[in-house]
Scaffold this active site. Sequence first.
Site, PDB file in Angstrom:
ATOM      1  N   GLY A  45      -2.491  -5.092  -4.960  1.00 31.71           N
ATOM      2  CA  GLY A  45      -1.964  -6.308  -5.562  1.00 31.71           C
ATOM      3  C   GLY A  45      -0.467  -6.296  -5.822  1.00 31.71           C
ATOM      4  O   GLY A  45       0.075  -7.267  -6.328  1.00 31.71           O
ATOM      5  N   HIS A  46       0.245  -5.211  -5.487  1.00 26.94           N
ATOM      6  CA  HIS A  46       1.707  -5.164  -5.710  1.00 26.94           C
ATOM      7  C   HIS A  46       2.395  -4.737  -4.424  1.00 26.94           C
ATOM      8  O   HIS A  46       2.670  -3.555  -4.231  1.00 26.94           O
ATOM      9  CB  HIS A  46       2.055  -4.185  -6.822  1.00 26.94           C
ATOM     10  N   PHE A  47       2.688  -5.485  -3.566  1.00 24.93           N
ATOM     11  CA  PHE A  47       2.517  -6.912  -3.408  1.00 24.93           C
ATOM     12  C   PHE A  47       1.426  -7.142  -2.378  1.00 24.93           C
ATOM     13  O   PHE A  47       1.212  -6.308  -1.519  1.00 24.93           O
ATOM     14  CB  PHE A  47       3.824  -7.552  -2.940  1.00 24.93           C
TER      15      PHE A  47
END
Length: 148
Positions: A45-47
């Site tokens: 999720g990052h990124f």
Amino acid sequence: MIREEIIKELPYDKPFMFVDEILELDDDHIKGAYTFKKDEYFYEGHFKDNPVTPGVILTECMAQIGMACFGIHLLGDNWSKDEIAVAMTSNEMNFYKPVFPGEKVIVVSEKVYFRFQKLKCNVAMYNLDNQVIAKGVISGVSFKKDSV
């Protein structure tokens, strides 16, 4: 204390330990390394679809090598993992390049001062091409655990 013993004395464990090895160490500086594994928890999720190491994690890596490991060395015989704790008290960091999954970084920390159980260091993180990823100042303190 030898370099490997210092790493074992750190108050961190996976998944929040960002020190693989100490490459150089004396009373004025420390140089250490860490490779960010491709499956580190913070990449999810990052990124999205383009994982990048968060700046806070880069700062933590620099603090673990450049302040915690270095501080344990400087405390010498006064260090006891059971009795003494270390904590970052402040940092000022500038970021210049991203760190991607699988990338190895080198952290160099130079002592500004160590007195009254407080350590202040100039730190820099480099990639394997010797390009600056981040640099700044980190301070930390050691204290007796029963005094908290």
